[in-house]
Motif scaffolding. Structure first.
Motif, mmCIF file in Angstrom:
data_model
loop_
_atom_site.group_PDB
_atom_site.id
_atom_site.type_symbol
_atom_site.label_atom_id
_atom_site.label_comp_id
_atom_site.label_asym_id
_atom_site.label_seq_id
_atom_site.Cartn_x
_atom_site.Cartn_y
_atom_site.Cartn_z
ATOM 1 N N GLU A 56 16.068 -36.336 26.281
ATOM 2 C CA GLU A 56 15.902 -36.713 24.876
ATOM 3 C C GLU A 56 16.915 -35.992 23.991
ATOM 4 O OE1 GLU A 56 13.802 -39.099 24.203
ATOM 5 O OE2 GLU A 56 13.094 -39.117 26.277
ATOM 6 N N ARG A 57 18.079 -35.742 24.535
ATOM 7 C CA ARG A 57 19.107 -34.952 23.856
ATOM 8 C C ARG A 57 19.471 -35.522 22.488
ATOM 9 N NH1 ARG A 57 24.948 -34.275 26.539
ATOM 10 N NH2 ARG A 57 24.864 -36.515 26.271
ATOM 11 N N VAL A 104 19.125 -34.840 16.475
ATOM 12 C CA VAL A 104 18.783 -35.253 15.104
ATOM 13 C C VAL A 104 17.854 -34.229 14.459
ATOM 14 C CG1 VAL A 104 17.572 -36.995 13.741
ATOM 15 C CG2 VAL A 104 19.149 -37.713 15.531
ATOM 16 N N VAL A 105 16.866 -33.771 15.216
ATOM 17 C CA VAL A 105 15.919 -32.777 14.695
ATOM 18 C C VAL A 105 16.647 -31.466 14.372
ATOM 19 C CG1 VAL A 105 13.925 -31.353 15.291
ATOM 20 C CG2 VAL A 105 13.934 -33.772 15.856
ATOM 21 N N SER A 111 19.879 -30.976 13.717
ATOM 22 C CA SER A 111 20.791 -31.105 12.575
ATOM 23 C C SER A 111 20.005 -31.178 11.261
ATOM 24 C CB SER A 111 21.713 -32.312 12.737
ATOM 25 O OG SER A 111 20.981 -33.513 12.746
ATOM 26 N N SER A 112 18.865 -31.855 11.271
ATOM 27 C CA SER A 112 18.013 -31.894 10.072
ATOM 28 C C SER A 112 17.485 -30.513 9.735
ATOM 29 C CB SER A 112 16.835 -32.850 10.284
ATOM 30 O OG SER A 112 17.286 -34.144 10.512
ATOM 31 N N PHE A 113 17.077 -29.780 10.762
ATOM 32 C CA PHE A 113 16.604 -28.414 10.566
ATOM 33 C C PHE A 113 17.692 -27.559 9.924
ATOM 34 C CE2 PHE A 113 16.981 -24.152 12.426
ATOM 35 C CZ PHE A 113 15.872 -23.542 11.864
ATOM 36 N N ALA A 114 18.910 -27.652 10.449
ATOM 37 C CA ALA A 114 20.012 -26.822 9.940
ATOM 38 C C ALA A 114 20.274 -27.114 8.464
ATOM 39 C CB ALA A 114 21.271 -27.049 10.772
ATOM 40 N N PHE A 115 20.333 -28.385 8.092
ATOM 41 C CA PHE A 115 20.611 -28.703 6.690
ATOM 42 C C PHE A 115 19.440 -28.355 5.781
ATOM 43 C CE2 PHE A 115 24.432 -30.743 5.087
ATOM 44 C CZ PHE A 115 25.242 -30.581 6.189
ATOM 45 N N THR A 116 18.228 -28.539 6.251
ATOM 46 C CA THR A 116 17.067 -28.172 5.444
ATOM 47 C C THR A 116 17.031 -26.664 5.202
ATOM 48 O OG1 THR A 116 15.834 -30.036 6.353
ATOM 49 C CG2 THR A 116 14.551 -28.287 5.325
ATOM 50 N N MET A 117 17.329 -25.892 6.228
ATOM 51 C CA MET A 117 17.327 -24.439 6.086
ATOM 52 C C MET A 117 18.479 -23.949 5.213
ATOM 53 S SD MET A 117 14.641 -23.174 7.388
ATOM 54 C CE MET A 117 13.783 -24.608 6.797
ATOM 55 N N LEU A 118 19.588 -24.660 5.190
ATOM 56 C CA LEU A 118 20.661 -24.304 4.248
ATOM 57 C C LEU A 118 20.177 -24.456 2.811
ATOM 58 C CD1 LEU A 118 23.811 -25.819 5.980
ATOM 59 C CD2 LEU A 118 23.425 -23.423 5.429
ATOM 60 N N SER A 129 24.788 -29.621 17.246
ATOM 61 C CA SER A 129 23.888 -30.769 17.363
ATOM 62 C C SER A 129 24.655 -32.080 17.245
ATOM 63 C CB SER A 129 22.766 -30.690 16.322
ATOM 64 O OG SER A 129 23.283 -30.761 15.021
ATOM 65 N N ILE A 130 25.713 -32.095 16.472
ATOM 66 C CA ILE A 130 26.558 -33.295 16.390
ATOM 67 C C ILE A 130 27.292 -33.504 17.716
ATOM 68 C CG2 ILE A 130 28.558 -34.314 15.226
ATOM 69 C CD1 ILE A 130 25.915 -34.341 13.605
ATOM 70 N N LEU A 131 27.742 -32.433 18.329
ATOM 71 C CA LEU A 131 28.427 -32.545 19.620
ATOM 72 C C LEU A 131 27.511 -33.086 20.721
ATOM 73 C CD1 LEU A 131 30.603 -29.315 19.815
ATOM 74 C CD2 LEU A 131 31.391 -31.672 19.598
#
Length: 124
Positions: free
Chosen positions: A14-15, A20-21, A23-30, A79-81
């Motif tokens: 389920e990579r 997606v989860v 990358s969303s986490f990273a931007f939300t935490m920023l 996560s994009i990679l």
């Protein structure tokens, strides 16, 4: 030697969804870190904050804060990679490890801010 990436709770299969989860986490935490620094500067005139700064703890805090920001950007990049078909299990593992590191850093930053705010609020 076998490749055990697919056996780790079947996460590797389920990579794309996990990427997606993450990358969303990273931007939300920023965004969370931006809010945290705003909260911190709201009590910058308190004696607790001035004492914290005078003892040199503010420099340590900002080192942790910047490290968390760069770590979140790094996690987002990893996560994009993960969407690339040419990357192996090592990018996936690295992105999950980076996320755990981010959680620790954000927990540390949050603990520091909460303690500073609590002490500043209890000032006479």
């Amino acid at each position: 030697m076998k490749n055990y990436a697919s056996l780790s709770l079947s996460l590797f299969k389920e990579r794309d969804d996990i990427a997606v989860v993450l990358s969303s986490f990273a931007f939300t935490m920023l965004g969370f870190l931006a809010a945290v620094i705003t909260i911190m500067f709201s009590f910058s005139n308190s004696s607790t904050f001035k004492k914290y700064k005078r003892k040199g703890y503010l420099d340590v805090f900002f080192s942790i804060y910047y490290s968390a920001i760069f770590g979140l950007i790094f996690t987002f990049g990893l996560s994009i990679l993960n969407f690339s078909e040419s990357t192996g299990a090592w990018i996936f593992r690295l992105s999950v490890m980076s996320t755990v590191n981010n959680l620790v850093q954000i927990g540390l930053v949050t603990t520091i801010i909460i303690n500073l705010a609590r002490r500043a609020a209890n000032e006479p």
